[in-house]
Design a protein around this motif. Structure first.
Motif, PDB file in Angstrom:
ATOM      1  N   ASN A   1       0.836  -1.211   0.000  1.00  0.00           N
ATOM      2  CA  ASN A   1       0.000   0.000   0.000  1.00  0.00           C
ATOM      3  C   ASN A   1       0.867   1.256   0.000  1.00  0.00           C
ATOM      4  OD1 ASN A   1      -2.392  -1.463  -0.004  1.00  0.00           O
ATOM      5  ND2 ASN A   1      -2.494  -1.570   2.222  1.00  0.00           N
ATOM      6  N   LYS A   2       1.972   1.218   0.729  1.00  0.00           N
ATOM      7  CA  LYS A   2       2.866   2.382   0.782  1.00  0.00           C
ATOM      8  C   LYS A   2       3.483   2.613  -0.593  1.00  0.00           C
ATOM      9  CE  LYS A   2       4.216   3.005   5.560  1.00  0.00           C
ATOM     10  NZ  LYS A   2       3.117   3.966   5.686  1.00  0.00           N
ATOM     11  N   GLU A   3       3.821   1.525  -1.243  1.00  0.00           N
ATOM     12  CA  GLU A   3       4.435   1.644  -2.576  1.00  0.00           C
ATOM     13  C   GLU A   3       3.446   2.277  -3.561  1.00  0.00           C
ATOM     14  OE1 GLU A   3       6.580  -1.301  -5.801  1.00  0.00           O
ATOM     15  OE2 GLU A   3       5.882  -2.141  -3.905  1.00  0.00           O
ATOM     16  N   LYS A   4       2.192   1.793  -3.516  1.00  0.00           N
ATOM     17  CA  LYS A   4       1.157   2.345  -4.420  1.00  0.00           C
ATOM     18  C   LYS A   4       0.978   3.828  -4.146  1.00  0.00           C
ATOM     19  CE  LYS A   4      -1.940  -0.860  -3.128  1.00  0.00           C
ATOM     20  NZ  LYS A   4      -3.238  -1.527  -2.968  1.00  0.00           N
TER      21      LYS A   4
ATOM     22  N   GLU B   1       2.731  15.862   5.200  1.00  0.00           N
ATOM     23  CA  GLU B   1       3.053  14.962   6.323  1.00  0.00           C
ATOM     24  C   GLU B   1       1.827  14.256   6.886  1.00  0.00           C
ATOM     25  OE1 GLU B   1       3.126  19.081   8.334  1.00  0.00           O
ATOM     26  OE2 GLU B   1       3.257  18.262   6.316  1.00  0.00           O
ATOM     27  N   HIS B   2       0.636  14.634   6.418  1.00  0.00           N
ATOM     28  CA  HIS B   2      -0.575  13.985   6.937  1.00  0.00           C
ATOM     29  C   HIS B   2      -1.290  13.134   5.884  1.00  0.00           C
ATOM     30  CE1 HIS B   2      -0.626  17.425  10.090  1.00  0.00           C
ATOM     31  NE2 HIS B   2       0.108  16.413  10.473  1.00  0.00           N
ATOM     32  N   ARG B   3      -0.615  12.926   4.772  1.00  0.00           N
ATOM     33  CA  ARG B   3      -1.276  12.209   3.674  1.00  0.00           C
ATOM     34  C   ARG B   3      -1.629  10.754   4.024  1.00  0.00           C
ATOM     35  NH1 ARG B   3       2.443  14.072  -1.499  1.00  0.00           N
ATOM     36  NH2 ARG B   3       1.113  15.807  -2.136  1.00  0.00           N
ATOM     37  N   SER B   4      -2.773  10.340   3.496  1.00  0.00           N
ATOM     38  CA  SER B   4      -3.247   8.975   3.709  1.00  0.00           C
ATOM     39  C   SER B   4      -2.720   8.044   2.617  1.00  0.00           C
ATOM     40  CB  SER B   4      -4.782   8.993   3.651  1.00  0.00           C
ATOM     41  OG  SER B   4      -5.290   7.709   3.393  1.00  0.00           O
ATOM     42  N   ASP B   5      -2.391   6.821   3.007  1.00  0.00           N
ATOM     43  CA  ASP B   5      -2.000   5.822   2.003  1.00  0.00           C
ATOM     44  C   ASP B   5      -3.213   5.145   1.374  1.00  0.00           C
ATOM     45  OD1 ASP B   5       0.665   6.275   2.461  1.00  0.00           O
ATOM     46  OD2 ASP B   5       0.901   4.591   3.855  1.00  0.00           O
ATOM     47  N   MET B   6      -4.377   5.332   1.972  1.00  0.00           N
ATOM     48  CA  MET B   6      -5.573   4.641   1.469  1.00  0.00           C
ATOM     49  C   MET B   6      -6.388   5.491   0.503  1.00  0.00           C
ATOM     50  SD  MET B   6      -6.227   1.532   2.456  1.00  0.00           S
ATOM     51  CE  MET B   6      -4.558   1.260   1.897  1.00  0.00           C
ATOM     52  N   ASN B   7      -6.552   6.775   0.830  1.00  0.00           N
ATOM     53  CA  ASN B   7      -7.409   7.635  -0.001  1.00  0.00           C
ATOM     54  C   ASN B   7      -6.580   8.833  -0.451  1.00  0.00           C
ATOM     55  OD1 ASN B   7      -9.246   6.684   2.610  1.00  0.00           O
ATOM     56  ND2 ASN B   7     -10.143   6.209   0.639  1.00  0.00           N
ATOM     57  N   VAL B   8      -6.224   8.823  -1.717  1.00  0.00           N
ATOM     58  CA  VAL B   8      -5.368   9.886  -2.260  1.00  0.00           C
ATOM     59  C   VAL B   8      -6.287  10.939  -2.879  1.00  0.00           C
ATOM     60  CG1 VAL B   8      -3.568  10.408  -3.939  1.00  0.00           C
ATOM     61  CG2 VAL B   8      -3.498   8.242  -2.655  1.00  0.00           C
ATOM     62  N   VAL B   9      -6.310  12.109  -2.240  1.00  0.00           N
ATOM     63  CA  VAL B   9      -7.244  13.160  -2.672  1.00  0.00           C
ATOM     64  C   VAL B   9      -6.452  14.244  -3.385  1.00  0.00           C
ATOM     65  CG1 VAL B   9      -8.953  14.854  -1.860  1.00  0.00           C
ATOM     66  CG2 VAL B   9      -8.791  12.611  -0.762  1.00  0.00           C
ATOM     67  N   PHE B  10      -6.926  14.650  -4.560  1.00  0.00           N
ATOM     68  CA  PHE B  10      -6.195  15.666  -5.320  1.00  0.00           C
ATOM     69  C   PHE B  10      -7.138  16.456  -6.214  1.00  0.00           C
ATOM     70  CE2 PHE B  10      -5.668  13.163  -9.384  1.00  0.00           C
ATOM     71  CZ  PHE B  10      -6.020  11.904  -8.917  1.00  0.00           C
TER      72      PHE B  10
ATOM     73  N   LEU C   1      -6.886   3.397  -2.603  1.00  0.00           N
ATOM     74  CA  LEU C   1      -5.884   2.367  -2.920  1.00  0.00           C
ATOM     75  C   LEU C   1      -5.974   1.199  -1.939  1.00  0.00           C
ATOM     76  CD1 LEU C   1      -2.779   4.746  -3.433  1.00  0.00           C
ATOM     77  CD2 LEU C   1      -4.615   4.202  -5.047  1.00  0.00           C
ATOM     78  N   TYR C   2      -7.170   0.682  -1.745  1.00  0.00           N
ATOM     79  CA  TYR C   2      -7.362  -0.371  -0.750  1.00  0.00           C
ATOM     80  C   TYR C   2      -6.543  -1.621  -1.095  1.00  0.00           C
ATOM     81  CZ  TYR C   2     -11.180   2.648   0.758  1.00  0.00           C
ATOM     82  OH  TYR C   2     -11.914   3.723   1.202  1.00  0.00           O
ATOM     83  N   ASN C   3      -6.486  -2.523  -0.097  1.00  0.00           N
ATOM     84  CA  ASN C   3      -5.632  -3.715  -0.213  1.00  0.00           C
ATOM     85  C   ASN C   3      -5.750  -4.449  -1.545  1.00  0.00           C
ATOM     86  OD1 ASN C   3      -4.590  -3.470   2.359  1.00  0.00           O
ATOM     87  ND2 ASN C   3      -6.081  -4.860   3.302  1.00  0.00           N
ATOM     88  N   ALA C   4      -6.976  -4.607  -2.035  1.00  0.00           N
ATOM     89  CA  ALA C   4      -7.170  -5.467  -3.214  1.00  0.00           C
ATOM     90  C   ALA C   4      -6.830  -4.754  -4.525  1.00  0.00           C
ATOM     91  CB  ALA C   4      -8.613  -5.978  -3.249  1.00  0.00           C
ATOM     92  N   LEU C   5      -6.518  -3.464  -4.479  1.00  0.00           N
ATOM     93  CA  LEU C   5      -6.194  -2.755  -5.720  1.00  0.00           C
ATOM     94  C   LEU C   5      -4.775  -3.106  -6.161  1.00  0.00           C
ATOM     95  CD1 LEU C   5      -7.336  -0.359  -7.646  1.00  0.00           C
ATOM     96  CD2 LEU C   5      -5.486   0.912  -6.555  1.00  0.00           C
ATOM     97  N   PRO C   6      -4.619  -3.685  -7.362  1.00  0.00           N
ATOM     98  CA  PRO C   6      -3.266  -4.043  -7.811  1.00  0.00           C
ATOM     99  C   PRO C   6      -2.434  -2.805  -8.126  1.00  0.00           C
ATOM    100  CG  PRO C   6      -4.967  -4.988  -9.254  1.00  0.00           C
ATOM    101  CD  PRO C   6      -5.653  -4.040  -8.331  1.00  0.00           C
ATOM    102  N   ILE C   7      -1.139  -2.919  -7.937  1.00  0.00           N
ATOM    103  CA  ILE C   7      -0.240  -1.792  -8.239  1.00  0.00           C
ATOM    104  C   ILE C   7      -0.339  -1.413  -9.725  1.00  0.00           C
ATOM    105  CG2 ILE C   7       1.855  -3.167  -8.689  1.00  0.00           C
ATOM    106  CD1 ILE C   7       3.270  -0.913  -6.894  1.00  0.00           C
TER     107      ILE C   7
END
Ligand code: PMP
Length: 353
Positions: free
Chosen positions: A260-263, A284-293, A329-335
């Protein structure tokens, strides 16, 4: 092929869907798991195994009870204060976004609740810092903010019970679970499909007399009845069971956390590089699960959504309350899905902006 970035309900691994399909089907010898009594041995074993896995994949000590409830995440917004509010003490909510705020509003129905700190002033782009209070019935935080894309990383020990809504990051990363006295996750992100909620409760937390409360809302009912007090949401339980087995097959939470960190770092890298997009949350507060832009304008954002759809990218529109984009980018989402999104962002910058 579709690349599924929906925030929830969200991507489920193909192998989990296949296993669910075969368990849902019936044969001449076997009934479907969905058409048997929840009091049957077969379903009882499924529930027991699910609760066992829900604890063991987190390597939790025996200090915690885990229960499987109906009602998704929001039911916990009132069930928690119902069970934990002391009559004279105040509970303190850390307002890092609308899920925390909505939980706080529900707590106002049962005793006293206050906002301890808030980052509303900057549109929840960062996490608020807070100080402890002298006398508190509990503190409440949302460990990952699904809408604004921020996530707490350094959680410290507090002087009253700590409650955590982990609906969008449970099973995606290692968290110091022992610092929490109660935490929960709705099941539609990394824990199966919608309808259920896993609630973890430290033993001893519920000891104090909370007076007479409805049986269905009392956590002790569900702990005592091993999550079979009333008819459970059997399909959700099945999906959570299969998803937890899949997590084990993948090498467990620590392995998924690395992936997840890599994605996330690939995608944030592109957002920071690309002249057309900007990240929403402070770095510094970014989430690894929900990337908002965001894109440079509303018009460009709308064009990008249609452009990306042509490459099979779905579910990247932001939450209705803030707009822009959100790639979950939940667990099941492939890189590979993240790589496709990045390619499309680069192509869009080159040819469409
Ligand atoms: N808390 C968080 C952090 C969430 O992301 C969500 C839903 N996305 C909820 C609570 C509410 O969950 P539900 O819709 O299952 O009630």
């Amino acid at each position: 092929m579709k690349h599924n970035f929906y925030a929830g309900p969200s991507i489920i691994d193909e192998s989990v869907l296949k296993s669910a399909g075969s368990l849902v089907r019936k044969t001449d010898e076997y009934l479907s798991i969905l058409e048997i009594s929840h009091r049957s041995k077969r379903f009882g074993e499924l529930m027991e195994e699910t609760l066992f896995l829900a604890k063991s994949v987190l390597r939790l000590s025996d200090e915690f009870d885990v229960i499987y409830l109906h009602g998704g995440g929001r039911q916990q917004f009132y069930q928690i204060p119902f069970n934990l509010s002391g009559l004279f003490k105040t509970s303190y909510y850390i307002d890092s976004g609308s899920w925390a705020m909505q939980a706080y509003q529900e707590a106002l129905h049962f005793g006293k609740a206050e906002i301890l700190a808030s980052s509303k002033g900057n549109g929840y782009r960062s996490l608020p810092s807070f100080e402890m209070m002298e006398d508190s019935s509990y503190y409440y935080m949302v460990t990952n903010n699904t809408i604004f894309g921020t996530q707490f990383n350094n959680i410290s020990k507090l002087n009253a019970p700590l409650v955590g809504d982990m609906s969008s990051d449970l099973f995606s990363r290692e968290i110091e679970f022992n610092l929490f006295d109660l935490f929960f996750s709705a099941t539609q992100k990394n824990a199966g499909t919608a309808g259920g909620c896993l609630v973890y409760i430290k033993r001893g937390l519920l000891k104090k007399d909370i007076g007479s409360i409805p049986k269905m809302i009392d956590y002790r009912t569900h702990i005592n009845k091993k999550s079979l007090y009333n008819t459970p949401p059997v399909f959700s339980v099945l999906m959570t069971n299969l998803t937890l087995k899949w997590i084990v097959q993948q090498g467990g939470v620590s392995h998924l956390e690395k992936r997840n960190k890599e994605k996330a770092s690939l995608l944030y890298g592109e957002i920071d590089r690309n002249a057309v997009f900007t990240g929403y949350a402070e770095k510094e507060h970014r989430s690894d699960m929900n990337v908002v832009f965001n894109g440079l304008s509303n018009e460009l954002e709308e064009r990008f959504i249609s452009y990306a759809e042509k490459s099979g990218i779905v579910g990247i529109h932001g939450h209705w309350s803030i707009g822009g984009f959100r790639a979950s980018l939940y667990n099941a989402l492939p890189i590979d899905s993240v790589k496709v999104l990045i390619d499309v962002m680069q192509e869009f910058e080159r040819t469409q902006a």
